[in-house]
Design a protein around this motif. Structure first.
Motif, short mmCIF file in Angstrom:
data_model
loop_
_atom_site.label_atom_id
_atom_site.label_comp_id
_atom_site.label_asym_id
_atom_site.label_seq_id
_atom_site.Cartn_x
_atom_site.Cartn_y
_atom_site.Cartn_z
N GLU A 214 19.43 46.00 -43.51
CA GLU A 214 20.66 45.78 -42.76
C GLU A 214 20.43 45.64 -41.27
OE1 GLU A 214 23.30 48.86 -44.07
OE2 GLU A 214 23.89 47.72 -45.85
N TYR B 298 19.23 42.14 -40.82
CA TYR B 298 20.39 41.28 -41.12
C TYR B 298 21.33 41.21 -39.92
CZ TYR B 298 24.52 39.82 -43.94
OH TYR B 298 25.62 39.17 -44.44
N ASN B 299 21.68 42.39 -39.38
CA ASN B 299 22.61 42.42 -38.24
C ASN B 299 21.98 41.89 -36.96
OD1 ASN B 299 25.01 43.45 -39.53
ND2 ASN B 299 23.91 45.39 -39.77
N SER C 112 22.33 38.17 -37.24
CA SER C 112 23.71 37.74 -37.01
C SER C 112 24.05 37.83 -35.52
CB SER C 112 24.68 38.59 -37.83
OG SER C 112 26.01 38.17 -37.60
N PHE C 113 23.62 38.90 -34.87
CA PHE C 113 23.80 39.08 -33.42
C PHE C 113 23.20 37.88 -32.68
CE2 PHE C 113 21.61 40.31 -29.49
CZ PHE C 113 22.63 40.87 -28.74
N ILE D 173 22.58 34.82 -33.84
CA ILE D 173 23.37 33.60 -34.09
C ILE D 173 24.51 33.55 -33.08
CG2 ILE D 173 24.98 32.51 -35.70
CD1 ILE D 173 23.15 33.50 -37.99
N ALA D 174 25.25 34.66 -32.93
CA ALA D 174 26.38 34.71 -31.99
C ALA D 174 25.90 34.49 -30.55
CB ALA D 174 27.12 36.03 -32.11
N THR D 175 24.78 35.13 -30.20
CA THR D 175 24.27 35.04 -28.83
C THR D 175 23.81 33.63 -28.50
OG1 THR D 175 23.56 37.33 -28.98
CG2 THR D 175 22.58 36.02 -27.22
N ALA E 84 26.83 31.26 -28.25
CA ALA E 84 27.58 31.50 -27.01
C ALA E 84 26.79 31.00 -25.80
CB ALA E 84 27.90 32.99 -26.86
N LEU F 197 26.91 27.10 -25.44
CA LEU F 197 28.16 26.60 -24.87
C LEU F 197 28.26 26.95 -23.39
CD1 LEU F 197 30.36 27.40 -27.95
CD2 LEU F 197 29.95 25.13 -26.99
N PHE F 198 27.82 28.15 -23.03
CA PHE F 198 27.84 28.56 -21.63
C PHE F 198 27.02 27.60 -20.77
CE2 PHE F 198 26.14 31.05 -18.05
CZ PHE F 198 27.31 31.49 -17.48
N PHE G 209 28.72 24.04 -20.67
CA PHE G 209 29.89 24.06 -19.76
C PHE G 209 29.41 24.12 -18.31
CE2 PHE G 209 32.74 25.71 -23.26
CZ PHE G 209 33.68 24.70 -23.16
N GLY G 210 28.37 24.91 -18.08
CA GLY G 210 27.85 25.08 -16.72
C GLY G 210 27.28 23.78 -16.16
N PHE H 98 18.56 33.65 -41.12
CA PHE H 98 19.55 34.58 -41.68
C PHE H 98 19.76 34.30 -43.17
CE2 PHE H 98 23.93 35.60 -42.83
CZ PHE H 98 24.15 36.85 -42.26
N ARG I 263 40.11 25.44 -18.64
CA ARG I 263 39.00 25.40 -17.70
C ARG I 263 39.09 24.21 -16.74
NH1 ARG I 263 34.20 23.21 -17.50
NH2 ARG I 263 32.51 24.39 -16.55
N THR J 231 35.12 29.78 -18.82
CA THR J 231 34.09 29.58 -19.85
C THR J 231 33.88 30.88 -20.62
OG1 THR J 231 32.93 28.00 -18.43
CG2 THR J 231 31.67 28.93 -20.25
N LEU K 21 34.39 32.16 -24.43
CA LEU K 21 33.22 32.61 -25.20
C LEU K 21 33.52 33.93 -25.92
CD1 LEU K 21 30.10 31.93 -22.96
CD2 LEU K 21 30.75 30.79 -25.09
N ILE L 208 33.09 34.21 -29.84
CA ILE L 208 32.19 35.18 -30.49
C ILE L 208 32.99 36.02 -31.49
CG2 ILE L 208 30.73 37.21 -30.08
CD1 ILE L 208 30.05 35.95 -27.30
N TYR M 57 33.63 33.98 -34.64
CA TYR M 57 32.47 34.01 -35.52
C TYR M 57 32.44 35.30 -36.33
CZ TYR M 57 27.64 34.93 -36.89
OH TYR M 57 26.52 35.28 -37.59
N HIS M 58 32.63 36.43 -35.63
CA HIS M 58 32.52 37.71 -36.34
C HIS M 58 33.67 37.94 -37.31
CE1 HIS M 58 29.47 38.75 -33.19
NE2 HIS M 58 28.86 39.00 -34.33
N TYR N 242 29.32 44.33 -38.12
CA TYR N 242 29.73 43.12 -37.41
C TYR N 242 30.57 43.45 -36.18
CZ TYR N 242 28.25 40.05 -41.27
OH TYR N 242 27.53 39.36 -42.21
N VAL O 179 28.32 44.70 -33.37
CA VAL O 179 27.53 43.60 -32.85
C VAL O 179 28.43 42.74 -31.94
CG1 VAL O 179 26.33 41.49 -33.49
CG2 VAL O 179 25.92 43.58 -34.78
N LEU P 256 28.35 42.30 -27.43
CA LEU P 256 28.37 41.07 -26.65
C LEU P 256 29.65 40.91 -25.85
CD1 LEU P 256 26.94 38.64 -29.33
CD2 LEU P 256 26.00 38.92 -27.04
#
Lengths: 258, 258
Positions: free
Chosen positions: A10, A13-14, A17-18, A20-22, A25, A28-29, A32-33, A63, B34, B46, B50, B54, B57-58, B88, B91, B95
């Protein structure tokens, strides 16, 4: 990896998943920047986001591969017989590691000739480093692992040399308001990359079974988050500050002309 | 959680689906917004988007995990044996909670040095708070839960202090037309965040089985919607009003020069 506990499964696994989210994000950041920096830094921001986007793709695959390799039913873990695919990481690094060095070179805004020569040299060294690491990663015999580890350390040492000696003149030429940040980016590269050869040796220094597998997966994951996402934020800050000060200079020049 | 009723299962199921829709809609709203704010507030918008992205997603993962953990057949609920993954949420918070404080700091438009120092300090406190909460969340023994709850309350209290004492000078320096809104954003943060430690103690104050599980899931979900989506709307309103008044000032300056 049959000795994996439910807690270890686990945690990994987590952690995936963390990540994937990071990575999602972060991508996109950075994209956009891209609209907030001067034209000269747009390619750097595109690539910064590409690195995390490629990592996002691979972490989704990793994952799913992890989830397919084990099943937890009623608090018991069982290997399903489907192998966990370790190669995704090396495929990812083959693409992203050269791009990370190119990000740093692009945001420094060297001359075209220097950008090209340093980009090709550092990019090639990074790719060779990753290719040399892989035969060691899939070997189980410590001798073979150490051999390829040592071979991969040669281009790594060369990259560190290039970053600290080859780029020191270019660093001195950076504007005052970003010199510290460029130096941070350089150190972040060296320190976060140093993590990989350390994680690589975990199974060779006494860690075994589920503990080794967990330490390797979590270790590489933390190193990827730092070297790609955190590093990218530093690249964005450099690009933004340089854009602002270059626009100020243009503004002042205009005012002086008027 | 085997004592869950069908009604409780469905309430949580629909609350998760509601939140998927809310977070998705909020994300698009913030990213469309934005382009309506001045350059100085684009990074804040932005990040506001985000945070909800995020969370989106979770909540998709949480929804799928909830759905996999139970099945309703012929009006009867049955645990499938697949565990519901509570991690989840943590996590996600690891973030998003630091990013929420960074949103607020960015929209206040402090000096670079202050933005950096407050962002790092508040972000780190928020991350520590989340990390300290997790061992309590997965513990079943009330004593262990209270211990970690109390430890996590230390950084929480510190954050509240920073928001009300550390930021009061910066608040006084905000333009008239947004001072009330910035104050609202600050209060919304403290009040919606206070919800989490309250939800956390539900299983320690007499709620058991299905009732406790339902109260915890619905409670955290409501708190997430308020602290991320509703809070983000306030951030957008601040950014929009400040952009408009700053453009007016520039317009006035131009008019005065002409």
């Amino acid at each position: 990896m049959s000795e994996l506990t439910v807690g270890q499964f686990e945690l990994v696994y987590n952690a995936f998943s963390f990540t994937i989210a990071t990575m999602g994000a972060a991508t996109l950041f950075f994209w956009f920047g891209r609209s907030q920096v001067a034209d000269a830094y747009k390619t750097a921001m595109t690539i910064t986001g590409l690195v995390t986007a490629i990592a996002l793709y691979h972490y989704v695959r990793i994952f799913d591969s992890w989830d397919a390799a084990f099943s937890v039913v009623d608090g018991q873990i069982k290997a399903t017989g489907v192998a966990f695919n370790d190669a995704y990481r090396y495929v990812d690094w083959l693409l992203t590691v050269p791009l990370l060095l190119i990000e740093l070179i692009l945001v420094m805004r060297l001359s075209s000739a220097e950008t090209w020569s340093k980009g090709v040299r550092l990019g090639a060294l990074a790719a060779i480093m990753v290719v040399l690491g892989y035969p060691g990663e899939i070997a189980t015999d410590p001798g073979t692992r150490w051999l390829w580890w040592a071979l991969a350390m040669v281009p790594f040492a060369w990259i560190v040399y290039e970053l600290f000696v080859g780029l020191s003149k270019s660093l001195a030429a950076q504007p005052d308001n970003v010199r510290g940040l460029v130096n941070t980016a350089r150190w972040l590269t060296v320190l976060s990359w140093s993590f990989y050869p350390v994680v690589f040796v975990f199974p060779m220094i006494g860690l075994t079974g589920g503990t080794a597998a967990t330490a390797v997966q979590v270790g590489y994951t933390v190193a990827d988050v730092v070297s790609k996402a955190v590093f990218g934020v530093v690249i964005f800050m450099i690009a933004l500050r340089k854009s602002q000060s270059e626009m100020d200079v243009r503004g002042d020049a205009k005012a002086a002309t008027a």
